[in-house]
Design a protein around this motif. Structure first.
Motif, mmCIF file in Angstrom:
data_model
loop_
_atom_site.group_PDB
_atom_site.id
_atom_site.type_symbol
_atom_site.label_atom_id
_atom_site.label_comp_id
_atom_site.label_asym_id
_atom_site.label_seq_id
_atom_site.Cartn_x
_atom_site.Cartn_y
_atom_site.Cartn_z
ATOM 1 N N GLY A 269 0.781 -1.232 0.000
ATOM 2 C CA GLY A 269 0.000 0.000 0.000
ATOM 3 C C GLY A 269 0.812 1.280 0.000
ATOM 4 O O GLY A 269 0.501 2.226 0.718
ATOM 5 N N ILE A 270 1.880 1.319 -0.817
ATOM 6 C CA ILE A 270 2.628 2.564 -1.094
ATOM 7 C C ILE A 270 3.334 3.128 0.145
ATOM 8 O O ILE A 270 3.149 4.295 0.499
ATOM 9 C CB ILE A 270 1.728 3.660 -1.737
ATOM 10 C CG1 ILE A 270 0.621 3.038 -2.603
ATOM 11 C CG2 ILE A 270 2.564 4.651 -2.543
ATOM 12 C CD1 ILE A 270 -0.403 4.055 -3.110
ATOM 13 N N GLN A 271 4.139 2.289 0.826
ATOM 14 C CA GLN A 271 4.966 2.834 1.904
ATOM 15 C C GLN A 271 6.367 3.169 1.353
ATOM 16 O O GLN A 271 6.807 2.578 0.370
ATOM 17 C CB GLN A 271 5.100 1.829 3.053
ATOM 18 C CG GLN A 271 3.796 1.552 3.787
ATOM 19 C CD GLN A 271 2.969 0.460 3.139
ATOM 20 O OE1 GLN A 271 3.459 -0.292 2.310
ATOM 21 N NE2 GLN A 271 1.692 0.379 3.504
ATOM 22 N N ARG A 272 7.053 4.078 2.030
ATOM 23 C CA ARG A 272 8.366 4.504 1.530
ATOM 24 C C ARG A 272 9.380 3.376 1.618
ATOM 25 O O ARG A 272 9.363 2.544 2.534
ATOM 26 C CB ARG A 272 8.868 5.752 2.254
ATOM 27 C CG ARG A 272 9.230 5.588 3.714
ATOM 28 C CD ARG A 272 10.667 5.213 3.925
ATOM 29 N NE ARG A 272 11.551 6.355 4.075
ATOM 30 C CZ ARG A 272 12.855 6.231 4.270
ATOM 31 N NH1 ARG A 272 13.415 5.029 4.361
ATOM 32 N NH2 ARG A 272 13.606 7.281 4.405
ATOM 33 N N SER A 273 10.302 3.371 0.677
ATOM 34 C CA SER A 273 11.459 2.477 0.738
ATOM 35 C C SER A 273 12.691 3.357 0.607
ATOM 36 O O SER A 273 12.578 4.577 0.414
ATOM 37 C CB SER A 273 11.417 1.456 -0.403
ATOM 38 O OG SER A 273 11.806 2.059 -1.630
ATOM 39 N N SER A 274 13.875 2.762 0.667
ATOM 40 C CA SER A 274 15.073 3.584 0.476
ATOM 41 C C SER A 274 15.276 3.896 -1.004
ATOM 42 O O SER A 274 16.214 4.590 -1.368
ATOM 43 C CB SER A 274 16.305 2.922 1.096
ATOM 44 O OG SER A 274 16.595 1.709 0.444
ATOM 45 N N SER A 275 14.386 3.402 -1.838
ATOM 46 C CA SER A 275 14.397 3.772 -3.251
ATOM 47 C C SER A 275 13.421 4.903 -3.557
ATOM 48 O O SER A 275 13.438 5.465 -4.645
ATOM 49 C CB SER A 275 14.044 2.548 -4.102
ATOM 50 O OG SER A 275 13.886 2.910 -5.444
#
Ligand SMILES: Cc1ncc(C[n+]2csc(CCOP(=O)(O)OP(=O)(O)O)c2C)c(N)n1
Ligand code: SF4
Ligand SMILES: [Mg+2]
Lengths: 389, 295
Positions: B133-139
Motif C-alpha cells: 500500500g505505497i509505503q516509503r522504501s530507500s528507493s
C-alpha cells in the motif's frame, strides 16, 4: 568401524554417508565443529557436495529451500541465535514440503550471552512443522541423522536432529561409523516428488487464498501423523542393516513403576544411573526418554505413563508464563485418561548448569514425598538472588 | 513503430496487475530475452500477486515464490542444485521489487554478489512498497509522498544508489534499464545472460497506482525519467567500465514531477533544489564514465 568421535563429528560423518548434495551454513558456537568437519570433507573430496558459505543463518536456510526445491539432498546446522534468526524460513521449509535436514545444537538464548546447553531454542520452534529428534549419545546422533533423511524424504517434511551443546556436541565417545554400502542399504538415493524443472514449468509457494490454504495445512498435519505410523517401519529397516533401534520413546522398567522420570537429551544418561541405583534400593521407579518430540508420540506416552502413580518431567527449557515444555506435552497427552498419574514439572539445568545425580535425586525425593502436585513448574537449585538496588 | 525484439512471450495473456503497471511490462520484455530455459526466484512484492494464485500461473517458466528478504540466497541455492545436477544451460534469475532489493533483501543480495553466484538479479523499481500500500522504501525519491511519508513529512532523504552499491562489489555486470526503452532493455538482458557470475539489472517500472498518475502515461513517465536524467541508462562492467547508453537532451525535472500526484505538494523552490541534486548526480556519473562535462 569404531572410532572415538566428537558428537559434532558424528553428525558430519552421517552427512557424508547420506551423500548430501548441497550444504549451506553459518558458524555459531557450539555448531562450528560440524561445519568445519564438513568443509574438510568437501575440500578433500570425501564428500562431493556444494558448500554455500552464506552471510547468515537466514540465508543458509533460504539457500537450502532453493536447492531442495530443485530436487537435491540438503543439510544445514545451527544453534540458538542462528535458529531464532531462521524462524521465518522454518515455516517456509515445512510449508513447501521440503525434506531438509538440520543439526541443531541446543544452546541458551541471549541475553545474557550463554553458549551452554538449553533446549528453549529448539522447543520455541515446535510449531514450525519440523520433526524434532532429541539425541543422547554420539552413536545416536550419527544414526538419527541418517534416519532423519529417511523420514524427511518419506513424508516430505524437514527434520531437526537435536543435540546438547558441549555435553554431546563436544564430547568424545566411541562411535561405530558404518560403511557406505550399509548406509546405501538403508537410505536410497533421493527421488524428489516435485522439483523446479524447465521441462515442466510450475509455480511453487504461490498465493494460497482461504479456499486452498487450510487443506495445505491439513496435509502437513497428516504428514506428521504419518511419521508416527512410519517410525517403526523406518527403525525395522535400520535395525536390519545396523542391528540397533532407539524407539520414538525409550521406556526403562516402566511396567511396574510407581514413579516414572521423563527426560530427553543427555540428562537421560545421568537419569539412567539414578534409576538403577534407586531400583537397587528397592524403589519402583522407571525412566522414559522422549526422543521424538515432533510429532509428539502421545499414544506411546499414554501407554507407558498411564499406569504410574506419579510422573516427574525434567525440562531443560522454559516457556515463560507456562513452564516446562515437555511437561506441558505430557500433561496434554494424559489429560483425557480417566485414571492418570500426577505429573510433576521440574525445570533444571538452564544455560548449561549441571544436572547432577544429586539434583535428580532431589527431584525423585520431592516427587515421592509430595502429596499435592503443584500446577506450576518447580525450579531446581535456584541460587538466592541479590538484586541491584 | 516496429520494435526489433524477440516476439515469443513467456507470459500468458492476462495477469492481475493494475492497468498500466510498469512491472508487468518489464517482466514481459525480460522473459522474451531470457527464453524458457530460466528458473525464477520471486521474493514478496507486487509480482507475488500479479503471477496469480494457486493453481494458476501467469508465467510459462518454473517459478519459486520466496520470503521477502531471500532473493539473493534462494537463487544461490537453486544455482547450486543445478550445478550439482550438471545443468549448465538453465539460467537462474531473481525478480524482486525495490523494497526486496534496496532494503530487506540487501544483505542476502550483497552476500550472493560477494560470492559471485552465477545468476541475474532483476530489480523492478517502482520506488516504494506497493504490495503493502505505497509505503516509503530507500528507493523512494527525495520529495515523494507515500502513505508513511504523508503531508508535510514527505520524504527528505535521497534515493539510495543501488547500482553504485553493487558496483562496489565489483559485480561482473550491472546496468539500469527502463520499460520505455525496450530495445536497450532487451539488449542488456541478453548481454547479462551471456556473462558468468553475478549480474544486476535495475529496471525503472512506473506504477500508476502508487505514483498517482493516469495509467495511460505510465510509459511516458518512464521515458521522461530518463530524459530528465533522473534515471540515466548506463551499464558497468566488472565494477570499472562505465558506459552511458543514452545522452538526454536535458529536460527539466519539473516537467516530470508535475505530472505525478505523489509530488504535488512540492514548491517551486523544492523543485529547484531537486533539479540541482539531479544535475549533481548526473555529473558524478559522467565523471565515472569519463565523459567530458558540457558547458
Ligand atoms: C519479512 C516480511 N516483512 C514484510 C512483508 C510484507 N511485504 C510484502 S511485499 C512488501 C513490499 C514490497 O515492496 P517492493 O519490494 O518494493 O515490491 P512492490 O510491492 O513495490 O512491487 C512488504 C512490506 C513480508 N512479506 N515479509
Ligand atoms: S501497485 Fe503499481 S506495481 Fe503494483 S500492480 Fe499496481 S501498478 Fe503494478
Ligand atoms: Mg516497490
Amino acid at each position: 568401524m569404531k572410532q572415538v568421535l566428537e558428537g559434532s563429528h558424528a553428525v558430519a560423518e552421517a552427512v557424508r554417508l547420506a551423500r548430501v548434495n548441497v550444504i549451506s551454513a553459518y558458524p555459531i558456537t557450539p555448531q562450528t565443529h560440524i561445519v568445519e568437519r564438513l568443509s574438510d570433507f568437501c575440500a578433500d573430496g570425501r564428500l562431493d557436495a556444494r558448500f554455500l558459505r552464506v552471510e547468515s543463518e537466514h540465508s543458509a536456510l533460504a539457500a537450502l529451500i532453493g536447492a531442495s526445491s530443485t530436487g537435491v539432498r540438503t543439510f544445514t546446522a545451527t544453534s540458538s541465535q542462528g535458529l531464532a534468526l531462521m524462524h521465518e524460513l522454518l515455516h517456509w521449509a515445512s510449508g513447501a514440503r521440503l525434506p531438509i535436514v538440520m543439526a541443531e545444537v541446543n544452546r541458551a538464548l541471549a541475553p545474557g550471552w550463554n553458549i551452554w546447553t538449553d533446549q528453549t531454542d529448539s522447543l520455541a520452534q515446535r510449531d514450525t512443522g519440523w520433526m524434532q529428534l532429541y539425541c543422547e549419545t554420539g552413536q545416536e546422533v550419527l544414526d538419527t541423522t541418517l534416519q532423519a533423511y529417511w523420514l524427511a524424504e518419506t513424508v516430505n517434511l524437514p527434520v531437526m536432529v537435536i543435540l546438547d551443546a558441549f555435553f554431546l556436541s563436544h564430547t568424545y565417545e566411541p562411535v561405530d561409523i558404518p560403511s557406505q554400502e550399509q548406509v546405501n542399504g538403508f537410505l536410497p538415493d533421493y527421488q524428489p516428488r516435485f522439483q523446479l524443472d524447465t521441462r515442466n514449468p510450475c509455480a511453487f509457494n504461490q498465493l494460497a487464498p482461504p479456499n486452498v490454504y487450510m487443506e495445505m495445512r491439513h496435509n502437513i498435519q497428516q504428514a506428521m501423523d504419518q511419521v508416527l505410523s512410519r517410525f517403526g517401519q523406518m527403525e525395522d529397516g535400520f535395525g536390519v542393516v545396523f542391528g540397533r533401534r532407539y524407539g520414538e520413546v525409550e521406556p526403562l522398567q516402566c511396567d511396574d513403576a510407581q514413579i516414572i522420570l521423563v527426560t530427553s537429551g543427555t540428562i537421560t544418561s545421568t537419569s539412567r544411573a539414578l534409576q538403577q541405583q534407586l531400583r537397587a534400593d528397592g524403589e519402583r521407579v522407571g525412566l522414559l526418554k522422549i526422543k521424538l518430540f515432533r510429532p509428539f508420540p502421545a499414544d506411546a506416552v499414554r501407554r507407558i505413563l498411564g499406569g504410574a502413580q506419579k510422573v516427574a518431567v525434567i525440562d531443560r527449557n522454559c516457556s515463560f508464563g507456562a513452564g516446562g515444555i515437555f511437561a506441558q506435552e505430557v500433561r496434554a497427552a494424559l489429560c483425557n485418561l480417566s485414571a492418570r498419574p500426577l505429573v510433576f514439572s521440574y525445570i533444571a539445568g538452564l544455560g548449561g548448569r549441571d544436572v547432577t545425580l544429586d539434583v535428580l535425586k532431589l527431584i525423585y525425593r520431592h516427587t515421592k514425598d509430595c502429596e499435592h502436585c503443584p500446577d506450576d513448574s518447580i525450579w531446581m537449585g535456584l541460587h538466592e538472588v541479590h538484586h541491584a538496588t | 513503430m516496429q520494435l526489433n525484439v524477440p516476439d515469443r512471450d513467456y507470459m500468458h495473456s492476462g495477469h492481475v496487475g493494475c492497468p498500466g503497471c510498469g512491472a508487468a511490462v518489464a517482466m514481459k520484455f525480460v522473459l522474451r530475452a531470457l527464453g524458457n530455459k530460466t528458473i525464477m526466484v520471486l521474493p514478496a512484492c507486487c509480482w507475488s500477486i500479479i503471477a496469480g494464485p494457486y493453481p494458476q500461473s501467469t508465467l510459462q517458466i518454473p517459478l519459486i515464490h520466496s520470503a521477502f528478504e531471500t532473493g539473493g540466497a534462494m537463487a544461490s541455492g537453486v544455482r547450486a542444485a543445478l550445478d550439482v545436477k550438471g545443468d549448465k544451460e538453465t539460467c537462474v534469475v531473481t525478480w524482486a521489487g525495490d523494497g526486496g532489493t534496496f532494503d530487506i533483501g540487501f544483505q542476502a543480495l550483497s552476500g550472493a554478489v560477494e560470492r559471485n553466484e552465477d545468476f541475474i538479479y532483476f530489480c523492478y523499481d517502482n520506488e516504494a512498497y506497493m504490495n503493502t500500500g505505497i509505503q516509503r522504501s530507500s528507493s523512494t525519491p527525495y520529495g515523494a509522498w507515500t502513505t508513511t511519508t504523508p503531508g508535510r513529512d514527505w520524504k527528505r532523504m535521497r534515493k539510495k544508489n543501488i547500482v553504485e552499491a553493487l558496483v562496489a562489489h565489483r559485480i561482473p555486470y550491472a546496468a539500469t534499464a527502463s520499460i520505455a526503452y525496450p530495445e536497450d532493455l532487451l539488449r542488456k538482458v541478453s548481454k547479462a545472460r551471456s556473462i558468468k557470475g553475478s549480474r544486476f539489472l535495475h529496471i525503472f517500472a512506473s506504477c500508476p497506482t502508487g505514483w498517482r498518475i493516469p495509467s495511460e502515461i505510465s510509459v511516458k513517465i518512464a521515458r521522461m525519467a530518463v530524459q530528465t536524467n533522473i534515471f540515466p541508462l548506463y551499464e558497468v562492467e566488472n565494477g570499472r567500465k562505465y558506459t552511458i547508453n543514452f545522452m538526454p537532451k536535458g529536460y527539466l525535472v519539473k516537467e516530470y514531477f508535475k505530472l505525478q500526484g505523489r509530488f504535488k505538494h512540492l514548491s517551486e523552490s523544492d523543485l529547484d533544489q531537486i533539479q540541482a541534486m539531479v544535475e549533481e548526480d548526473w555529473e558524478l556519473l559522467l565523471r565515472k564514465a569519463g565523459v567530458p562535462l558540457q558547458g
